[in-house]
Design an enzyme around this catalytic site. Sequence first.
Site, PDB file in Angstrom:
ATOM      1  N   LYS A 128      84.138  72.389  44.849  1.00  0.00           N
ATOM      2  CA  LYS A 128      85.475  72.304  44.131  1.00  0.00           C
ATOM      3  C   LYS A 128      85.552  73.357  42.846  1.00  0.00           C
ATOM      4  O   LYS A 128      86.466  74.051  42.631  1.00  0.00           O
ATOM      5  CB  LYS A 128      85.764  70.746  43.682  1.00  0.00           C
ATOM      6  CG  LYS A 128      86.774  70.690  42.855  1.00  0.00           C
ATOM      7  CD  LYS A 128      87.307  69.007  42.895  1.00  0.00           C
ATOM      8  CE  LYS A 128      86.217  68.117  41.960  1.00  0.00           C
ATOM      9  NZ  LYS A 128      86.169  68.321  40.616  1.00  0.00           N
TER      10      LYS A 128
ATOM     11  N   ARG B  16      91.210  59.537  38.704  1.00  0.00           N
ATOM     12  CA  ARG B  16      89.924  58.866  39.469  1.00  0.00           C
ATOM     13  C   ARG B  16      90.233  57.633  39.706  1.00  0.00           C
ATOM     14  O   ARG B  16      89.254  56.786  40.528  1.00  0.00           O
ATOM     15  CB  ARG B  16      88.788  59.090  38.994  1.00  0.00           C
ATOM     16  CG  ARG B  16      88.269  60.500  39.072  1.00  0.00           C
ATOM     17  CD  ARG B  16      86.816  60.870  38.481  1.00  0.00           C
ATOM     18  NE  ARG B  16      86.339  62.400  38.674  1.00  0.00           N
ATOM     19  CZ  ARG B  16      85.217  62.711  38.273  1.00  0.00           C
ATOM     20  NH1 ARG B  16      84.212  61.749  37.754  1.00  0.00           N
ATOM     21  NH2 ARG B  16      84.857  63.940  38.381  1.00  0.00           N
TER      22      ARG B  16
ATOM     23  N   ARG C  45      69.141  71.500  48.232  1.00  0.00           N
ATOM     24  CA  ARG C  45      69.656  72.459  46.979  1.00  0.00           C
ATOM     25  C   ARG C  45      68.341  72.221  46.001  1.00  0.00           C
ATOM     26  O   ARG C  45      67.709  71.303  45.963  1.00  0.00           O
ATOM     27  CB  ARG C  45      70.544  71.905  46.143  1.00  0.00           C
ATOM     28  CG  ARG C  45      71.493  72.660  45.379  1.00  0.00           C
ATOM     29  CD  ARG C  45      72.879  72.613  44.933  1.00  0.00           C
ATOM     30  NE  ARG C  45      73.184  70.994  45.014  1.00  0.00           N
ATOM     31  CZ  ARG C  45      74.416  70.466  45.495  1.00  0.00           C
ATOM     32  NH1 ARG C  45      75.050  71.324  46.361  1.00  0.00           N
ATOM     33  NH2 ARG C  45      74.618  69.275  45.535  1.00  0.00           N
TER      34      ARG C  45
ATOM     35  N   ARG D   6      67.302  68.945  41.600  1.00  0.00           N
ATOM     36  CA  ARG D   6      68.000  68.551  40.236  1.00  0.00           C
ATOM     37  C   ARG D   6      68.251  66.828  40.451  1.00  0.00           C
ATOM     38  O   ARG D   6      68.411  66.487  41.430  1.00  0.00           O
ATOM     39  CB  ARG D   6      69.403  69.047  40.281  1.00  0.00           C
ATOM     40  CG  ARG D   6      69.409  70.562  39.893  1.00  0.00           C
ATOM     41  CD  ARG D   6      70.789  71.091  39.717  1.00  0.00           C
ATOM     42  NE  ARG D   6      71.589  70.779  40.809  1.00  0.00           N
ATOM     43  CZ  ARG D   6      72.936  70.932  41.231  1.00  0.00           C
ATOM     44  NH1 ARG D   6      73.421  71.626  39.945  1.00  0.00           N
ATOM     45  NH2 ARG D   6      73.689  70.536  42.073  1.00  0.00           N
TER      46      ARG D   6
ATOM     47  N   ARG E 254      77.371  58.666  44.237  1.00  0.00           N
ATOM     48  CA  ARG E 254      78.515  59.370  43.661  1.00  0.00           C
ATOM     49  C   ARG E 254      79.505  59.822  44.839  1.00  0.00           C
ATOM     50  O   ARG E 254      80.864  59.783  44.488  1.00  0.00           O
ATOM     51  CB  ARG E 254      77.978  61.060  43.166  1.00  0.00           C
ATOM     52  CG  ARG E 254      76.959  61.066  41.901  1.00  0.00           C
ATOM     53  CD  ARG E 254      76.399  61.946  41.460  1.00  0.00           C
ATOM     54  NE  ARG E 254      77.364  63.097  41.024  1.00  0.00           N
ATOM     55  CZ  ARG E 254      76.988  64.363  41.365  1.00  0.00           C
ATOM     56  NH1 ARG E 254      76.149  64.910  42.077  1.00  0.00           N
ATOM     57  NH2 ARG E 254      77.656  65.228  40.806  1.00  0.00           N
TER      58      ARG E 254
HETATM   59  P1  AMP Z   1      82.607  65.563  36.062  1.00  0.00           P
HETATM   60  O1  AMP Z   1      82.326  66.833  35.352  1.00  0.00           O
HETATM   61  O2  AMP Z   1      84.038  65.480  36.750  1.00  0.00           O
HETATM   62  O3  AMP Z   1      81.496  65.251  37.088  1.00  0.00           O
HETATM   63  O4  AMP Z   1      82.555  64.191  35.295  1.00  0.00           O
HETATM   64  C1  AMP Z   1      81.318  63.888  34.398  1.00  0.00           C
HETATM   65  C2  AMP Z   1      81.564  62.455  34.160  1.00  0.00           C
HETATM   66  O5  AMP Z   1      82.788  62.393  33.158  1.00  0.00           O
HETATM   67  C3  AMP Z   1      81.884  61.408  35.260  1.00  0.00           C
HETATM   68  O6  AMP Z   1      80.653  60.694  35.679  1.00  0.00           O
HETATM   69  C4  AMP Z   1      82.305  60.455  34.382  1.00  0.00           C
HETATM   70  O7  AMP Z   1      81.594  59.356  33.537  1.00  0.00           O
HETATM   71  C5  AMP Z   1      83.450  61.205  33.108  1.00  0.00           C
HETATM   72  N1  AMP Z   1      84.784  61.256  33.973  1.00  0.00           N
HETATM   73  C6  AMP Z   1      85.285  62.577  34.173  1.00  0.00           C
HETATM   74  N2  AMP Z   1      86.461  62.195  34.603  1.00  0.00           N
HETATM   75  C7  AMP Z   1      86.692  61.045  34.584  1.00  0.00           C
HETATM   76  C8  AMP Z   1      87.925  60.117  34.873  1.00  0.00           C
HETATM   77  N3  AMP Z   1      89.019  60.690  35.350  1.00  0.00           N
HETATM   78  N4  AMP Z   1      87.987  58.856  34.463  1.00  0.00           N
HETATM   79  C9  AMP Z   1      86.617  58.487  34.144  1.00  0.00           C
HETATM   80  N5  AMP Z   1      85.555  58.966  33.854  1.00  0.00           N
HETATM   81  C10 AMP Z   1      85.785  60.334  34.145  1.00  0.00           C
END
Ligand code: AMP
Length: 213
Positions: A16, A92, A127, A155, A166
């Site tokens: 993505k 989300r 990875r 990682r 996840r």
């Molecule tokens: P990402 O960089 O998209 O993997 O997001 C990292 C972390 O940010 C996630 O694991 C959540 O803890 C938080 N996060 C990001 N986007 C959201 C969202 N739309 N709603 C709730 N938590 C979010």
Amino acid sequence: MAPLMLMIAGPPGSGKGTLCDNIVRDYGLVHISGGDLLREQIKAGTALGNEAKGYMARGALVPDDLVIRMILDRLRQPDVTKRGALLDGFPRTGVQAEALKKSGIKFNAMIVLEVSDAALMERSAGRRLDPTTGAIYHLKFKPPPKEILSRLVIRPDDEPAKQRARIKIYNESKDALLKAYGAIAISVNAEQPIAAVYAEYQQKVKGLSKSKL
Ligand code: AMP
């Protein structure tokens, strides 16, 4: 002409990030990532950042009200209304999706990257990170030079149990997204090489209706 407003969703390891980079470069859109905005808030030491920190460290979702306020504020900034945006990592949850709909901010399409759970697990299992250079390799798809093999590490996010968790969180969020925005969903097969993923995206966006949901 009204600017293009897109959303993108894809499971962890779907490529993505790479696709987002290509889209914002080619269409001049503002890239709005929920995770990036939250990390900025933490870095700046804001009240929102301090509240979000613990949830993010545990890999849990940050409470809806905090994220919704932050994203809606960002979407109303003049750069977005002028250039359009690619919204990444939001919504989300069903509550977030409904709040976005209620805001009156309209979207042309929701791009959904499709990769099977088995392929995602294979990607993360192979990875490896080179701690010396920061480079990412894959034992099968992007083999590292033999001489550095012994120093490569896995990682923490790629541990199978973490990756499985996840993927599960993503699949649940995907259902909520499709329920709210299924009418403008465009699915792209992300189980092919990066260039082919982008070509399929471009093909499908070309025929996009100008109407917004
Ligand atoms: P990402 O960089 O998209 O993997 O997001 C990292 C972390 O940010 C996630 O694991 C959540 O803890 C938080 N996060 C990001 N986007 C959201 C969202 N739309 N709603 C709730 N938590 C979010």
